[in-house]
Design a protein around this motif. Sequence first.
Motif, short mmCIF file in Angstrom:
data_model
loop_
_atom_site.label_atom_id
_atom_site.label_comp_id
_atom_site.label_asym_id
_atom_site.label_seq_id
_atom_site.Cartn_x
_atom_site.Cartn_y
_atom_site.Cartn_z
N ALA A 10 0.82 -1.22 0.00
CA ALA A 10 0.00 0.00 0.00
C ALA A 10 0.85 1.26 0.00
O ALA A 10 0.39 2.32 -0.45
N GLN A 16 -4.36 6.80 -0.88
CA GLN A 16 -5.45 6.07 -1.50
C GLN A 16 -5.99 5.02 -0.53
O GLN A 16 -5.27 4.49 0.31
N THR A 17 -7.27 4.76 -0.65
CA THR A 17 -7.91 3.74 0.20
C THR A 17 -8.62 2.73 -0.70
O THR A 17 -9.01 3.05 -1.82
N GLN A 23 -12.86 -4.40 -2.94
CA GLN A 23 -12.27 -5.10 -1.80
C GLN A 23 -12.95 -6.45 -1.58
O GLN A 23 -12.28 -7.47 -1.43
N LEU A 60 -3.40 -2.03 -2.11
CA LEU A 60 -4.01 -1.37 -0.95
C LEU A 60 -4.53 -2.38 0.07
O LEU A 60 -4.56 -2.09 1.26
#
Length: 143
Positions: A10, A16-17, A23, A60
Amino acid sequence: MGHQDKGHYAKKHPGQTPDPGCQETLQAAAKQGILTCADAHRAAKTLGGAPGQIGIQADLLELRISQCQLGLFGYSPGKKNLDPDVRVSPELGEAILAAQQDGRISCKVCWEMAKTHNISRLDMGAACEKKEIRIKPCQLGAF
């Protein structure tokens, strides 16, 4: 980033998420924190995103990408999956040399060439290796 960076992917994407929808899909496809190249590309197709975006999301989520479809990484520890005895037809050899720039050819171009020349992606990776052409960049951003 290499294997030694496991758990810190990450860091390549500060600020950034993870996307919640992405996800869920990636975590469902991953096994023990590992996402295969094929599963990442399937997720890109399912989610309607570019492979590069899926690669960022995998980073991430700290998912390690393995089993490169060109055979370059992710096989038994530190190993490639390349056939040193692959036969490179004169036509394929010429196409590889014509497509390369500064001794490199992109992963995406390799996939297209494999399809055009009716060979497996693994054989394409081996052919580039045999011709001493590096494959870069990866569609997923792994290299």
